[in-house]
Write an enzyme that holds these catalytic residues in place. Structure first.
Site: not given
Ligand code: PGA
Length: 263
Positions: A67, A136, A138, A143
């Site tokens: 992404d 959350d 994701h 999302e």
């Molecule tokens: P993080 O993000 O590794 O910074 O916790 C993970 C994500 O949002 O997929």
């Protein structure tokens, strides 16, 4: 799903890097799906070490990132393009033309997303997809409420994600509201999936996606529908799992288990 509970972040990173390295050694022109965020930083650091000290060769690898923030140019310091250059690509011997990261400032996002899907297909599909997970639930920027069949597209970010990612920006108002992201369906097409998670803040969501029902409200739960998923967690992220003893038994008896299932 294979669940591996590591002692701490360092061990989690080492186990994850070993899985990626053995994929590369097995197939020199592997197609990797890569993730950004704090979680995979230790994994990438270990891959750099394997490259430097053990000659792990990335020259035939193709990679596709999950992404990118919509609106950010590739050289923007908060872009995921920039993150990948800084933390991985500039330290290893990947070929720039084989490093695919969605282009956040594309003029025609719809056309770009279709092109990105085509490039993955043309590369022969993703052999190993690396994932983190948001609080959350994701995976990539899918999302809650994302279709479990979704493909690469523009997705609006939820408040929790914007708050979580605000730490990288000078103010929360600067965090982009949209992202270009592979879909859940795109991710599920990968031949193998590796999800890494660490820390207490991920404990609740890890219990939900591993042991709860499949639901679009926690898009990582769609991984239950995939036949070859490995989840590597540190003890904190695993702390709310109900079946820890079982996962640990399987891990400790891996040779026996692998003989039985033929991997
Ligand atoms: P993080 O993000 O590794 O910074 O916790 C993970 C994500 O949002 O997929």
């Amino acid at each position: 799903m294979e669940i591996i509970i590591a002692r701490d972040y360092e061990e989690m990173s080492k186990i994850s890097a070993d899985i990626i390295a053995s994929q590369i050694r097995k197939k020199h022109d592997s197609v990797l799906g890569l993730a950004t965020g704090d979680t995979p930083l230790g994994t990438y650091k270990e891959l750099l070490r394997l490259h430097r000290e053990e000659g792990l060769d990335f020259s035939k690898i193709k990679s596709f990132n999950l992404d990118e923030y919509h609106g950010l140019a590739p050289l923007h310091p908060n872009s995921y393009n920039f993150f990948m250059q800084e933390h991985l690509f500039k330290h290893i011997n990947t070929i720039p033309a084989n490093e695919f990261v969605p282009q956040g400032n594309t003029e025609d996002p719809e056309e770009f997303c279709a092109w990105y899907e085509r490039k993955i297909q043309e590369a022969g599909g993703i052999d190993l997809q690396v994932l983190g997970i948001g609080r959350d639930g994701h995976i990539a920027f899918n999302e809650p409420g994302s279709s479990l069949a979704s493909r690469t597209r523009v997705k609006a970010l939820v408040r929790k994600t914007i708050e979580d990612n605000a730490r990288f920006f000078s103010s929360i108002d600067e965090v982009p509201r949209f992202a270009i992201t592979m879909g859940v369906g795109t991710i599920l097409d990968a031949r193998r999936i590796l999800l890494v998670a660490n820390g207490q803040k991920k404990a609740e969501v890890c219990a939900q996606f591993i042991e709860g029902p499949v639901t679009s409200q926690i898009t990582a739960s769609a991984l239950q529908l995939h036949s070859h998923v490995t989840v590597v967690l540190d003890e904190e992220a695993a702390s709310k799992l109900q079946r820890k003893d079982y996962y640990n038994w399987v891990r400790d008896n891996k040779q026996l288990v692998h003989k039985k299932i033929g991997r």
